[in-house]
Design a protein around this motif. Structure first.
Motif, PDB file in Angstrom:
ATOM      1  N   ARG A 278     -12.557   5.154  23.289  1.00 33.73           N
ATOM      2  CA  ARG A 278     -11.841   5.423  24.537  1.00 33.73           C
ATOM      3  C   ARG A 278     -12.690   6.288  25.463  1.00 33.73           C
ATOM      4  O   ARG A 278     -12.771   6.038  26.674  1.00 33.73           O
ATOM      5  N   ARG A 279     -13.329   7.285  24.913  1.00 36.71           N
ATOM      6  CA  ARG A 279     -14.166   8.171  25.722  1.00 36.71           C
ATOM      7  C   ARG A 279     -15.340   7.399  26.325  1.00 36.71           C
ATOM      8  O   ARG A 279     -15.731   7.638  27.477  1.00 36.71           O
ATOM      9  N   ALA A 280     -15.905   6.462  25.566  1.00 30.37           N
ATOM     10  CA  ALA A 280     -16.993   5.645  26.100  1.00 30.37           C
ATOM     11  C   ALA A 280     -16.518   4.807  27.282  1.00 30.37           C
ATOM     12  O   ALA A 280     -17.222   4.667  28.290  1.00 30.37           O
ATOM     13  N   PHE A 299     -14.544  -7.595  27.891  1.00 26.37           N
ATOM     14  CA  PHE A 299     -15.112  -8.314  26.765  1.00 26.37           C
ATOM     15  C   PHE A 299     -15.100  -7.349  25.580  1.00 26.37           C
ATOM     16  O   PHE A 299     -15.916  -6.440  25.504  1.00 26.37           O
ATOM     17  N   ALA A 300     -14.142  -7.551  24.682  1.00 23.93           N
ATOM     18  CA  ALA A 300     -13.912  -6.598  23.602  1.00 23.93           C
ATOM     19  C   ALA A 300     -14.920  -6.786  22.477  1.00 23.93           C
ATOM     20  O   ALA A 300     -15.527  -7.849  22.314  1.00 23.93           O
ATOM     21  N   ASP A 301     -15.049  -5.739  21.673  1.00 20.75           N
ATOM     22  CA  ASP A 301     -15.928  -5.799  20.504  1.00 20.75           C
ATOM     23  C   ASP A 301     -15.362  -6.752  19.458  1.00 20.75           C
ATOM     24  O   ASP A 301     -16.075  -7.569  18.901  1.00 20.75           O
ATOM     25  N   GLU A 312      -9.354  -0.470  18.392  1.00 19.75           N
ATOM     26  CA  GLU A 312      -9.907  -0.890  19.678  1.00 19.75           C
ATOM     27  C   GLU A 312      -8.792  -1.173  20.680  1.00 19.75           C
ATOM     28  O   GLU A 312      -8.887  -0.792  21.855  1.00 19.75           O
ATOM     29  N   ALA A 313      -7.723  -1.829  20.215  1.00 22.56           N
ATOM     30  CA  ALA A 313      -6.596  -2.109  21.102  1.00 22.56           C
ATOM     31  C   ALA A 313      -5.977  -0.817  21.620  1.00 22.56           C
ATOM     32  O   ALA A 313      -5.591  -0.727  22.795  1.00 22.56           O
ATOM     33  N   GLU A 314      -5.884   0.193  20.768  1.00 19.50           N
ATOM     34  CA  GLU A 314      -5.341   1.484  21.197  1.00 19.50           C
ATOM     35  C   GLU A 314      -6.230   2.130  22.255  1.00 19.50           C
ATOM     36  O   GLU A 314      -5.737   2.713  23.231  1.00 19.50           O
ATOM     37  N   ALA A 315      -7.555   2.034  22.077  1.00 17.61           N
ATOM     38  CA  ALA A 315      -8.479   2.620  23.048  1.00 17.61           C
ATOM     39  C   ALA A 315      -8.368   1.920  24.396  1.00 17.61           C
ATOM     40  O   ALA A 315      -8.332   2.565  25.452  1.00 17.61           O
ATOM     41  N   ILE A 316      -8.299   0.592  24.375  1.00 18.50           N
ATOM     42  CA  ILE A 316      -8.163  -0.165  25.626  1.00 18.50           C
ATOM     43  C   ILE A 316      -6.820   0.141  26.286  1.00 18.50           C
ATOM     44  O   ILE A 316      -6.736   0.377  27.495  1.00 18.50           O
ATOM     45  N   GLY A 317      -5.751   0.161  25.481  1.00 21.34           N
ATOM     46  CA  GLY A 317      -4.428   0.452  26.021  1.00 21.34           C
ATOM     47  C   GLY A 317      -4.319   1.852  26.593  1.00 21.34           C
ATOM     48  O   GLY A 317      -3.611   2.070  27.595  1.00 21.34           O
ATOM     49  N   ALA A 318      -5.008   2.812  25.996  1.00 19.06           N
ATOM     50  CA  ALA A 318      -4.956   4.192  26.488  1.00 19.06           C
ATOM     51  C   ALA A 318      -5.552   4.318  27.876  1.00 19.06           C
ATOM     52  O   ALA A 318      -5.156   5.183  28.669  1.00 19.06           O
ATOM     53  N   VAL A 319      -6.496   3.446  28.209  1.00 18.16           N
ATOM     54  CA  VAL A 319      -7.151   3.498  29.517  1.00 18.16           C
ATOM     55  C   VAL A 319      -6.449   2.601  30.535  1.00 18.16           C
ATOM     56  O   VAL A 319      -6.221   2.992  31.685  1.00 18.16           O
ATOM     57  N   LEU A 390     -17.567  -3.959  25.749  1.00 15.59           N
ATOM     58  CA  LEU A 390     -17.472  -2.934  24.715  1.00 15.59           C
ATOM     59  C   LEU A 390     -18.229  -3.361  23.465  1.00 15.59           C
ATOM     60  O   LEU A 390     -18.297  -4.553  23.147  1.00 15.59           O
ATOM     61  N   ALA A 391     -18.760  -2.378  22.750  1.00 11.76           N
ATOM     62  CA  ALA A 391     -19.452  -2.665  21.494  1.00 11.76           C
ATOM     63  C   ALA A 391     -19.323  -1.477  20.563  1.00 11.76           C
ATOM     64  O   ALA A 391     -19.380  -0.326  20.990  1.00 11.76           O
ATOM     65  N   ARG A 392     -19.162  -1.792  19.288  1.00 12.31           N
ATOM     66  CA  ARG A 392     -19.150  -0.757  18.249  1.00 12.31           C
ATOM     67  C   ARG A 392     -20.130  -1.155  17.157  1.00 12.31           C
ATOM     68  O   ARG A 392     -20.216  -2.325  16.783  1.00 12.31           O
ATOM     69  N   GLY A 393     -20.856  -0.172  16.655  1.00 16.53           N
ATOM     70  CA  GLY A 393     -21.804  -0.424  15.587  1.00 16.53           C
ATOM     71  C   GLY A 393     -21.351   0.202  14.287  1.00 16.53           C
ATOM     72  O   GLY A 393     -20.563   1.151  14.268  1.00 16.53           O
ATOM     73  N   PHE A 394     -21.841  -0.330  13.193  1.00 14.82           N
ATOM     74  CA  PHE A 394     -21.511   0.152  11.864  1.00 14.82           C
ATOM     75  C   PHE A 394     -21.791   1.651  11.751  1.00 14.82           C
ATOM     76  O   PHE A 394     -22.810   2.138  12.214  1.00 14.82           O
TER      77      PHE A 394
END
Length: 406
Positions: A278-280, A299-301, A312-319, A390-394
């Motif tokens: 969310r911060r990103a 374009f979601a991760d 991820e859905a929570e982060a997108i929804g929070a914004v 958006l992107a998230r890494g291991f």
């Protein structure tokens, strides 16, 4: 941001499982054509994984010199071919530019898997004298950056970012910084080829990959039946330039502006602190001077792992609020390409802006409980002026990029 500080995408090249050229890939994606299928490149009978996104019609020898072929891994060959095509797309001849004005900044996640697999097998089967000298460089994370810079005489600030899926966006953020400091052209983006016996063994050890045998429904981000991701190979390479340089050379083509970028890292598990995605998002939008209401598509991760999808859905929804913005995960057609995956998403964002269309997420059938997102399920015609990728890494990497039409 004044025009001469803009970072312009002037060239794009895609190599993906459902299309080894940008046009083939885009046509296939808009028509919901998948590139995921049973693994063909090696025997996976002893693995819990059965399908992958493989690039089947890639012929690097048509473009890459034979002397370079024997020195490079498949991942680097993807990068070399894509870089040449991206330069052609941007109508840039490197020989007409100063060597120190051009930079190469790419991303990778696991280096030269296929090459390393072959040489390690020689070591164990025959002994050290049978290991080729190029093993020392072909597997190395910076090999693609190095080979592109050598081939095109690009001697400016070069580098490689290693952040798994998020690294592809980090490379673009670093490319923008290089342009603001001293470069006039940067080759950036990322490719990956994370398929092979040893590489797949490493990936499966994280227990995040699907065991499905059905290519049509193996990778289903945000779906009630999602049980992991599918690995894929390929990626996208871009040419980025400062806005004034791009305008000054009278370029006929430009896709969009790299308007915002941010990277964060998740806190340690069990800390009770909020994940960093969310911060990103917030920081990337602020960097781009864009309000959430101005974003036309995300374009979601889309990892395809239930807990990660909910986060991820929570982060997108929070914004953006519940169902506050269209969200899509077209990578369900090709798999997660690791360092090549986020650049592929950026390429789709640029093409969406160009063509006023949003590619869908055809793998989704039933939205998982608690996912309050407006998922684009089929290709949707709509004006796209601003897109968020958006992107998230291991192990906790997060990155976000905002691209805007001119």
């Amino acid at each position: 941001m004044t025009n001469n500080r803009r970072t312009v995408f002037s060239g794009v090249s895609v190599i993906a499982p459902n299309g080894s050229t940008t046009k083939e890939f885009w046509d296939a994606t808009l028509n919901g054509v998948s590139g995921i299928g049973p693994v063909q490149s090696f025997d996976v009978s002893g693995y819990p994984v059965h399908v992958a996104g493989e690039v089947g019609d890639f012929a690097p020898r048509d473009v890459v010199d034979g002397r370079i072929m024997v020195q490079t891994d498949r991942w680097t060959q993807f990068g070399l071919v894509a870089a040449g095509r991206a330069l052609e797309d941007a109508d840039i001849d490197p020989q007409q530019l100063g060597a120190y004005d051009m930079s190469v900044i790419t991303a990778t996640s696991s280096g030269g898997n296929e090459f390393g697999q072959r040489e390690i097998q020689k070591l164990w089967d025959k002994g050290s004298r049978f290991v080729g000298p190029y093993q020392s460089i072909a597997w190395f994370y910076a090999a693609t950056t190095g080979q592109i810079s050598i081939r095109h005489g690009m001697k400016g600030a070069c580098g490689v970012l290693v952040g798994e899926q998020a690294g592809g966006l980090d490379a673009l953020g670093q490319a923008r910084r290089a342009l603001h400091e001293d470069a006039s052209v940067v080759v950036s983006g990322g490719t990956d080829a994370p398929l092979g016996p040893y590489a797949l063994a490493c990936h499966t050890s994280a227990h995040l990959m699907t065991g499905s045998r059905d290519p049509a429904c193996a990778y289903r981000p945000f779906d009630a039946e999602a049980d992991g991701y599918v690995a894929g190979e390929g990626g996208a390479i871009f040419i980025v330039e400062p806005g004034d340089t791009w305008q000054g050379r009278g370029a006929e083509r430009g896709y969009a502006e790299l308007a915002g970028y941010s990277a964060t890292f998740d806190p340690r598990p069990g800390s009770g602190r909020e994940p960093g995605l969310r911060r990103a998002i917030v920081q990337a939008l602020a960097d781009a001077r864009v309000a959430p209401s101005e974003v036309d598509v995300v374009f979601a991760d889309g990892l395809g792992v239930p807990a990660a999808d909910r986060a991820e859905a929570e982060a997108i929804g929070a914004v953006f609020g519940e169902r506050g913005v269209p969200v899509t995960v077209p990578k369900c057609l090709v798999g997660r390409l690791h360092a090549g995956g986020a650049p592929l998403d950026v390429a789709m964002a640029l093409l969406s802006i160009r063509d006023s269309v949003v590619p869908g997420t055809p793998g989704l059938t039933t939205l998982a409980p608690g996912i309050g997102l407006d998922i684009v399920r089929e290709t949707r015609e709509a004006p796209v002026r601003t897109a968020l990728v958006l992107a998230r890494g291991f192990e906790g990497f997060n990155a976000a990029v905002v691209v805007k039409s001119f």
